[in-house]
Design a protein around this motif. Structure first.
Motif: not given
Length: 107
Positions: A17-22
């Motif tokens: 999720w962090t990668l996708y939000f970034f």
């Protein structure tokens, strides 16, 4: 399920999720590295893909709930969000990797 495997699953989900939000942050705040049509498509579908994924994860249902009793319209109603979300994930992650490569090698 043991506590250790739940912890690993939690860490994996947080990283994804962090990668996708970034990727979404780069998609909206910077100039895209892909064709403008693909960037526009990704910017439109990106928020919808987040909601769609959250609903699927929370309900713990199949990503493609298809059976033989479905009508054609019901089948497309289930397939279109999946296809659009997968394309958006691929495009946004491709955009972030091209952005990072461009920053590393000064393209």
């Amino acid at each position: 399920m043991s506590k250790k495997s739940k912890g690993i699953i939690l860490i994996q989900r947080i990283l994804v999720w962090t990668l996708y939000f970034f990727a979404g942050f780069i998609l909206y705040s910077k100039e895209g590295s892909l064709y403008p049509f693909l960037i526009t498509f990704s910017r439109i579908i990106y928020p919808l893909s987040i909601f769609w994924l959250q609903i699927r994860i929370k309900k713990r249902t199949n990503f493609l709930p298809i059976d033989s009793t479905m009508t054609t319209s019901h089948l497309w109603f289930n397939l279109l969000p999946v296809i659009a979300s997968l394309i958006t994930v691929i495009l946004s992650l491709t955009n972030i990797f091209l952005y990072i490569l461009g920053k590393l090698f000064n393209f």
